[in-house]
Design a protein around this motif. Structure first.
Motif, mmCIF file in Angstrom:
data_model
loop_
_atom_site.group_PDB
_atom_site.id
_atom_site.type_symbol
_atom_site.label_atom_id
_atom_site.label_comp_id
_atom_site.label_asym_id
_atom_site.label_seq_id
_atom_site.Cartn_x
_atom_site.Cartn_y
_atom_site.Cartn_z
ATOM 1 N N ASP A 33 0.906 -27.028 55.444
ATOM 2 C CA ASP A 33 0.021 -25.962 55.928
ATOM 3 C C ASP A 33 -0.489 -26.217 57.338
ATOM 4 O OD1 ASP A 33 -2.112 -27.821 55.671
ATOM 5 O OD2 ASP A 33 -2.579 -27.109 53.663
ATOM 6 N N CYS A 35 -2.692 -28.593 58.294
ATOM 7 C CA CYS A 35 -4.118 -28.942 58.324
ATOM 8 C C CYS A 35 -4.387 -30.246 59.064
ATOM 9 C CB CYS A 35 -4.688 -29.014 56.913
ATOM 10 S SG CYS A 35 -4.134 -30.437 55.948
ATOM 11 N N LYS A 37 -4.778 -33.157 57.710
ATOM 12 C CA LYS A 37 -5.562 -34.100 56.901
ATOM 13 C C LYS A 37 -4.772 -35.344 56.504
ATOM 14 C CE LYS A 37 -8.395 -30.454 54.878
ATOM 15 N NZ LYS A 37 -8.646 -29.697 53.634
ATOM 16 N N SER A 99 -6.326 -30.504 48.815
ATOM 17 C CA SER A 99 -5.886 -29.165 49.204
ATOM 18 C C SER A 99 -4.448 -29.132 49.714
ATOM 19 C CB SER A 99 -6.816 -28.613 50.289
ATOM 20 O OG SER A 99 -6.764 -29.440 51.442
ATOM 21 N N CYS A 100 -3.771 -30.267 49.775
ATOM 22 C CA CYS A 100 -2.417 -30.351 50.314
ATOM 23 C C CYS A 100 -1.431 -29.578 49.439
ATOM 24 C CB CYS A 100 -1.989 -31.813 50.394
ATOM 25 S SG CYS A 100 -0.280 -32.026 50.920
ATOM 26 N N LEU A 104 -0.486 -29.936 45.543
ATOM 27 C CA LEU A 104 -0.730 -28.809 44.648
ATOM 28 C C LEU A 104 0.532 -28.404 43.897
ATOM 29 C CD1 LEU A 104 -2.999 -26.602 46.947
ATOM 30 C CD2 LEU A 104 -3.722 -27.832 44.890
ATOM 31 N N LYS A 109 -0.054 -26.517 40.574
ATOM 32 C CA LYS A 109 -1.163 -25.623 40.923
ATOM 33 C C LYS A 109 -0.736 -24.618 41.983
ATOM 34 C CE LYS A 109 -4.583 -29.199 39.935
ATOM 35 N NZ LYS A 109 -5.572 -30.099 40.538
ATOM 36 N N TYR A 112 -3.533 -22.134 48.027
ATOM 37 C CA TYR A 112 -4.726 -21.378 48.378
ATOM 38 C C TYR A 112 -4.352 -20.158 49.220
ATOM 39 C CZ TYR A 112 -7.373 -25.360 46.677
ATOM 40 O OH TYR A 112 -7.903 -26.345 45.882
ATOM 41 N N TRP A 114 -5.459 -19.227 51.958
ATOM 42 C CA TRP A 114 -5.403 -19.528 53.386
ATOM 43 C C TRP A 114 -4.119 -20.247 53.796
ATOM 44 C CZ3 TRP A 114 -4.832 -24.643 53.457
ATOM 45 C CH2 TRP A 114 -5.474 -25.411 52.468
ATOM 46 N N HIS A 115 -3.294 -20.646 52.835
ATOM 47 C CA HIS A 115 -2.045 -21.328 53.189
ATOM 48 C C HIS A 115 -1.144 -20.338 53.924
ATOM 49 C CE1 HIS A 115 1.770 -23.373 53.045
ATOM 50 N NE2 HIS A 115 1.143 -24.468 52.663
ATOM 51 N N VAL A 125 -5.097 -21.424 58.151
ATOM 52 C CA VAL A 125 -5.647 -22.713 57.719
ATOM 53 C C VAL A 125 -6.806 -23.129 58.623
ATOM 54 C CG1 VAL A 125 -3.966 -24.085 59.016
ATOM 55 C CG2 VAL A 125 -5.057 -25.080 57.027
ATOM 56 N N MET A 130 -10.093 -25.276 56.999
ATOM 57 C CA MET A 130 -9.431 -26.253 56.144
ATOM 58 C C MET A 130 -8.593 -27.269 56.916
ATOM 59 S SD MET A 130 -10.662 -25.562 53.286
ATOM 60 C CE MET A 130 -9.721 -26.757 52.355
#
Length: 156
Positions: A33, A35, A37, A99-100, A104, A109, A112, A114-115, A125, A130
């Motif tokens: 995404d 991000c 992180k 949130s990766c 996910l 899962k 999100y 926002w992805h 993102v 995020m």
């Protein structure tokens, strides 16, 4: 057959339908995404195995784009860089941000809203707050023994 490929080279909603080990290289890369992180330096407690993130970024993270400044050669420049693959995600997922998208999808899962794959916008993102855009510290600016002073308390 897992479905048609659209003009971007990605199968529609591939992350929901295709096992990770069967993703194309382009689909695998599209899961990111952007991000940044995962490029934050982490500390792991040797006794408990607990992993915490710091705001100290890898020397190759571009703080403006939240992308690796030398993605193709990152492993040779930063030998400790972990190259995530479908084969090693089971061993690595525990230290990835909650949130990766890779984590996910591996955990079964949903991504999100926002992805970028869901929103259709690569900047979603950042607008969702995020990403690490604008708040990291370069790793060479802080001695390793002081990294603990830069632990991020909230879960990523």
């Amino acid at each position: 057959m897992t479905g048609p490929i659209d003009r971007t080279g990605l199968r529609p909603r591939f992350w929901e339908r295709v096992p990770m080990k069967k993703l194309t290289r382009q689909e695998w890369e599209a899961l990111c995404d952007g991000c940044g992180k995962c490029c934050l330096n982490k500390l792991e407690d040797a006794d408990t195995g607990e992993v915490v993130f710091t705001r100290i970024a890898c020397r190759l993270l571009d703080d403006d784009t939240c992308r690796c400044a030398n993605y193709a050669c990152r492993k040779s420049i930063v030998p400790e860089c972990v190259v995530l693959t479908p084969k090693n995600i089971a061993e690595i997922a525990y230290w990835m941000p909650a949130s990766c998208a890779y984590r996910l999808v591996w955990e079964g899962k949903a991504l999100y809203d926002w992805h970028p794959l869901v929103s259709g916008d690569p900047d979603s993102v950042h607008r969702a707050g995020m990403s690490v855009k604008g708040w990291t510290i370069p790793e060479f600016d802080v001695p390793v023994e002081d990294w603990e002073d830069h632990v991020i308390e909230e879960e990523l």
